[in-house]
Design a protein around this motif. Structure first.
Motif, PDB file in Angstrom:
ATOM      1  N   ASP A  36       0.807  -1.216   0.000  1.00  0.00           N
ATOM      2  CA  ASP A  36       0.000   0.000   0.000  1.00  0.00           C
ATOM      3  C   ASP A  36       0.844   1.271   0.000  1.00  0.00           C
ATOM      4  OD1 ASP A  36       0.949  -0.079   2.602  1.00  0.00           O
ATOM      5  OD2 ASP A  36      -1.019  -0.274   3.550  1.00  0.00           O
ATOM      6  N   GLN A  37       2.172   1.114   0.191  1.00  0.00           N
ATOM      7  CA  GLN A  37       3.051   2.267   0.189  1.00  0.00           C
ATOM      8  C   GLN A  37       4.175   2.154  -0.848  1.00  0.00           C
ATOM      9  OE1 GLN A  37       2.422   4.950   2.306  1.00  0.00           O
ATOM     10  NE2 GLN A  37       0.561   3.774   2.743  1.00  0.00           N
ATOM     11  N   GLY A  38       4.170   1.103  -1.655  1.00  0.00           N
ATOM     12  CA  GLY A  38       5.233   0.966  -2.642  1.00  0.00           C
ATOM     13  C   GLY A  38       5.184  -0.341  -3.395  1.00  0.00           C
ATOM     14  N   VAL A  39       6.127  -0.483  -4.334  1.00  0.00           N
ATOM     15  CA  VAL A  39       6.237  -1.684  -5.165  1.00  0.00           C
ATOM     16  C   VAL A  39       7.701  -2.117  -5.206  1.00  0.00           C
ATOM     17  CG1 VAL A  39       6.037  -2.605  -7.514  1.00  0.00           C
ATOM     18  CG2 VAL A  39       4.263  -1.093  -6.621  1.00  0.00           C
ATOM     19  N   LEU A  40       7.926  -3.412  -5.030  1.00  0.00           N
ATOM     20  CA  LEU A  40       9.269  -3.978  -5.154  1.00  0.00           C
ATOM     21  C   LEU A  40       9.272  -4.965  -6.310  1.00  0.00           C
ATOM     22  CD1 LEU A  40      12.173  -4.330  -4.037  1.00  0.00           C
ATOM     23  CD2 LEU A  40      11.275  -6.218  -2.640  1.00  0.00           C
ATOM     24  N   ARG A  41      10.097  -4.696  -7.323  1.00  0.00           N
ATOM     25  CA  ARG A  41      10.219  -5.587  -8.466  1.00  0.00           C
ATOM     26  C   ARG A  41      11.531  -6.356  -8.374  1.00  0.00           C
ATOM     27  NH1 ARG A  41       7.560  -1.123 -10.598  1.00  0.00           N
ATOM     28  NH2 ARG A  41       5.654  -1.664 -11.767  1.00  0.00           N
ATOM     29  N   VAL A  42      11.438  -7.673  -8.502  1.00  0.00           N
ATOM     30  CA  VAL A  42      12.621  -8.528  -8.507  1.00  0.00           C
ATOM     31  C   VAL A  42      12.815  -8.996  -9.942  1.00  0.00           C
ATOM     32  CG1 VAL A  42      13.736 -10.547  -7.490  1.00  0.00           C
ATOM     33  CG2 VAL A  42      12.031  -9.272  -6.168  1.00  0.00           C
ATOM     34  N   THR A  43      13.810  -8.418 -10.608  1.00  0.00           N
ATOM     35  CA  THR A  43      14.062  -8.774 -12.001  1.00  0.00           C
ATOM     36  C   THR A  43      15.092  -9.895 -12.066  1.00  0.00           C
ATOM     37  OG1 THR A  43      15.839  -7.178 -12.292  1.00  0.00           O
ATOM     38  CG2 THR A  43      13.606  -6.388 -12.667  1.00  0.00           C
ATOM     39  N   CYS A  44      14.957 -10.728 -13.060  1.00  0.00           N
ATOM     40  CA  CYS A  44      15.832 -11.892 -13.219  1.00  0.00           C
ATOM     41  C   CYS A  44      15.978 -12.654 -11.905  1.00  0.00           C
ATOM     42  CB  CYS A  44      17.208 -11.452 -13.733  1.00  0.00           C
ATOM     43  SG  CYS A  44      18.274 -12.832 -14.180  1.00  0.00           S
ATOM     44  N   PRO A  45      14.874 -13.088 -11.316  1.00  0.00           N
ATOM     45  CA  PRO A  45      14.954 -13.707  -9.997  1.00  0.00           C
ATOM     46  C   PRO A  45      15.440 -15.160  -9.987  1.00  0.00           C
ATOM     47  CG  PRO A  45      12.679 -13.633 -10.744  1.00  0.00           C
ATOM     48  CD  PRO A  45      13.489 -12.903 -11.767  1.00  0.00           C
ATOM     49  N   PHE A  46      15.387 -15.846 -11.111  1.00  0.00           N
ATOM     50  CA  PHE A  46      15.613 -17.283 -11.087  1.00  0.00           C
ATOM     51  C   PHE A  46      16.877 -17.741 -11.814  1.00  0.00           C
ATOM     52  CE2 PHE A  46      10.861 -16.664 -11.245  1.00  0.00           C
ATOM     53  CZ  PHE A  46      10.710 -16.673  -9.867  1.00  0.00           C
ATOM     54  N   ASN A  47      17.283 -17.044 -12.855  1.00  0.00           N
ATOM     55  CA  ASN A  47      18.502 -17.397 -13.591  1.00  0.00           C
ATOM     56  C   ASN A  47      19.451 -16.208 -13.612  1.00  0.00           C
ATOM     57  OD1 ASN A  47      16.302 -19.149 -15.647  1.00  0.00           O
ATOM     58  ND2 ASN A  47      17.902 -20.181 -14.491  1.00  0.00           N
ATOM     59  N   ALA A  48      19.817 -15.742 -12.424  1.00  0.00           N
ATOM     60  CA  ALA A  48      20.675 -14.569 -12.315  1.00  0.00           C
ATOM     61  C   ALA A  48      21.998 -14.791 -13.042  1.00  0.00           C
ATOM     62  CB  ALA A  48      20.946 -14.251 -10.844  1.00  0.00           C
ATOM     63  N   GLY A  49      22.380 -13.804 -13.841  1.00  0.00           N
ATOM     64  CA  GLY A  49      23.633 -13.886 -14.570  1.00  0.00           C
ATOM     65  C   GLY A  49      23.545 -14.666 -15.867  1.00  0.00           C
ATOM     66  N   VAL A  50      22.415 -15.310 -16.111  1.00  0.00           N
ATOM     67  CA  VAL A  50      22.207 -16.064 -17.355  1.00  0.00           C
ATOM     68  C   VAL A  50      21.095 -15.404 -18.163  1.00  0.00           C
ATOM     69  CG1 VAL A  50      21.566 -18.281 -18.368  1.00  0.00           C
ATOM     70  CG2 VAL A  50      22.991 -18.201 -16.307  1.00  0.00           C
ATOM     71  N   PHE A  51      19.906 -15.296 -17.568  1.00  0.00           N
ATOM     72  CA  PHE A  51      18.787 -14.623 -18.228  1.00  0.00           C
ATOM     73  C   PHE A  51      19.061 -13.127 -18.326  1.00  0.00           C
ATOM     74  CE2 PHE A  51      14.716 -12.321 -17.783  1.00  0.00           C
ATOM     75  CZ  PHE A  51      14.066 -12.759 -18.919  1.00  0.00           C
ATOM     76  N   ASP A  52      19.575 -12.554 -17.245  1.00  0.00           N
ATOM     77  CA  ASP A  52      19.878 -11.130 -17.181  1.00  0.00           C
ATOM     78  C   ASP A  52      20.608 -10.873 -15.870  1.00  0.00           C
ATOM     79  OD1 ASP A  52      19.982  -8.455 -17.800  1.00  0.00           O
ATOM     80  OD2 ASP A  52      17.820  -8.186 -18.010  1.00  0.00           O
ATOM     81  N   GLN A  53      20.864  -9.610 -15.575  1.00  0.00           N
ATOM     82  CA  GLN A  53      21.475  -9.244 -14.312  1.00  0.00           C
ATOM     83  C   GLN A  53      20.412  -9.170 -13.218  1.00  0.00           C
ATOM     84  OE1 GLN A  53      24.781  -6.102 -13.291  1.00  0.00           O
ATOM     85  NE2 GLN A  53      22.854  -4.997 -13.419  1.00  0.00           N
ATOM     86  N   ALA A  54      20.742  -9.671 -12.038  1.00  0.00           N
ATOM     87  CA  ALA A  54      19.817  -9.625 -10.916  1.00  0.00           C
ATOM     88  C   ALA A  54      19.705  -8.207 -10.382  1.00  0.00           C
ATOM     89  CB  ALA A  54      20.295 -10.557  -9.812  1.00  0.00           C
ATOM     90  N   GLU A  55      18.462  -7.731 -10.248  1.00  0.00           N
ATOM     91  CA  GLU A  55      18.217  -6.384  -9.744  1.00  0.00           C
ATOM     92  C   GLU A  55      16.988  -6.366  -8.836  1.00  0.00           C
ATOM     93  OE1 GLU A  55      19.811  -3.660 -13.521  1.00  0.00           O
ATOM     94  OE2 GLU A  55      17.677  -3.693 -12.980  1.00  0.00           O
ATOM     95  N   LEU A  56      16.959  -5.374  -7.959  1.00  0.00           N
ATOM     96  CA  LEU A  56      15.766  -5.025  -7.203  1.00  0.00           C
ATOM     97  C   LEU A  56      15.432  -3.584  -7.538  1.00  0.00           C
ATOM     98  CD1 LEU A  56      16.550  -6.374  -3.601  1.00  0.00           C
ATOM     99  CD2 LEU A  56      15.117  -7.454  -5.332  1.00  0.00           C
ATOM    100  N   CYS A  57      14.171  -3.328  -7.821  1.00  0.00           N
ATOM    101  CA  CYS A  57      13.729  -1.971  -8.079  1.00  0.00           C
ATOM    102  C   CYS A  57      12.633  -1.626  -7.077  1.00  0.00           C
ATOM    103  CB  CYS A  57      13.206  -1.829  -9.508  1.00  0.00           C
ATOM    104  SG  CYS A  57      12.608  -0.155  -9.888  1.00  0.00           S
ATOM    105  N   LEU A  58      12.912  -0.655  -6.219  1.00  0.00           N
ATOM    106  CA  LEU A  58      11.976  -0.241  -5.175  1.00  0.00           C
ATOM    107  C   LEU A  58      11.396   1.126  -5.516  1.00  0.00           C
ATOM    108  CD1 LEU A  58      10.670  -0.515  -2.346  1.00  0.00           C
ATOM    109  CD2 LEU A  58      12.762   0.533  -1.415  1.00  0.00           C
TER     110      LEU A  58
END
Length: 325
Positions: free
Chosen positions: A242-264
């Motif tokens: 209710d106060q924000g959004v946290l996106r977990v990108t490339c959560p499962f194949n870090a370093g292969v699918f893409d770079q692991a990031e968190l966007c808050l």
């Protein structure tokens, strides 16, 4: 530091490309043995682990007194039996996901673990990645306020009928292969369990699930996911509060699918991105396993946690009906 000596049951491509090199690179670990009935399959392993002992059967490797722990990357339907055989042979066990195909199959594994005093765990590597450790911290400290909803998606395209993921007799299907990630990751980050699965649509081909769209109700939030072996590659988790959004990108194949990031994104932090370059969660998994064996450090993914993920998968299968449902 006492070195944990590892053996691998089966020369799978994943073991050759990811877990074998991870064992070789991990601190306090040494890859000493491989079991394969096809001699030329040992070559990729011998390239990075000279002196590797190659056994022509799984039983021969389990009888090797210079092996302390075994990694099991066999087809899904063989996981329980060979994990139990390895424990009976006095070996610690790290077994690929899904460790079982039904939640009640964990009971025998838990009993064998407790009786033997050995460590046995599912290879759920993402809980060792700092991306997920940090996501758990952010949710717990209220960085997005009260969590209200989670969306998760994991898809790739694999229509090869010769691949074990498309073979019902080998325990194939999208949920067994990658549902463990979409479900287990959210359970890990939130610390909550699903109360119900009110909706599940499942497409089947030749007895294996190829597309799943589902919804679940947790105590404090709702959850929706798409899991598929017939869609273009995509993976992401979004925690919506209710106060924000946290996106977990490339959560499962870090370093292969893409770079692991968190966007808050939140009222406090308009947009903050945290990146985790160069992290190998397979190496971290092996090192955490060794620390637990040597020093009794609590393991982030015990069998009880993995059973909870399988419980959720069982709930989805029940809600969606079988191949003819």
């Amino acid at each position: 530091m006492t070195t944990l000596r590892w053996g691998i049951l089966g020369a799978s491509n994943f073991a050759a490309n990811f877990m074998g090199p991870a064992i070789h690179a991990a601190r306090g670990a040494e890859l000493t043995a491989l079991a394969t009935s096809t001699a030329n399959k040992a070559a990729p392993f011998e390239a990075f682990a000279p002196g590797l002992r190659v056994h022509d059967s799984y039983d021969a490797l389990l009888a090797d007194d210079q092996v302390d722990a075994v990694y099991i990357p066999l087809p899904n339907h063989l996981h329980v039996d060979w994990s139990l055989k390895a424990l009976a042979a006095g070996k610690h066990v790290l077994c690929e996901k899904p460790m079982t195909l039904r939640a009640d199959q964990f009971d025998a594994l838990i009993a064998a673990r407790d009786a033997s005093g050995l460590l046995v765990a599912e290879a759920f590597m993402i809980v060792h990645h700092p991306q997920f450790v940090r996501a758990k911290e952010l949710i717990a400290e209220g960085a997005i306020g009260q969590l209200r909803h989670v969306d998760a998606v994991f898809s790739y395209f694999n229509a090869d009928q010769g691949n074990i993921r498309n073979q019902a007799t080998a325990g194939g299907g999208g949920l067994p292969d990658i549902g463990v990630y979409t479900f287990g990751s959210v359970r890990y980050v939130t610390g909550q369990e699903p109360l119900s699965v009110p909706f599940a649509h499942i497409d089947y081909e030749n007895g294996v699930d190829t597309f799943v769209q589902m919804a679940a109700k947790f105590l404090d939030f709702t959850y929706a996911a798409v899991i598929s072996m017939r869609l273009f590659n995509r993976q992401e988790i979004v925690f919506h509060g209710d106060q924000g959004v946290l996106r977990v990108t490339c959560p499962f194949n870090a370093g292969v699918f893409d770079q692991a990031e968190l966007c808050l994104e939140s009222k406090v932090h308009s947009r903050v991105i945290e990146r985790f370059p160069g992290v190998n969660h397979y190496v971290l998994q092996v090192e955490a396993f060794g620390a637990s064996v040597r020093d009794g450090v609590p393991y982030a993914c015990p069998l009880e946690f993995s059973k909870g993920t399988q419980v959720m998968m069982d709930m989805v299968f029940e809600a969606g009906g079988g191949p003819e449902g």
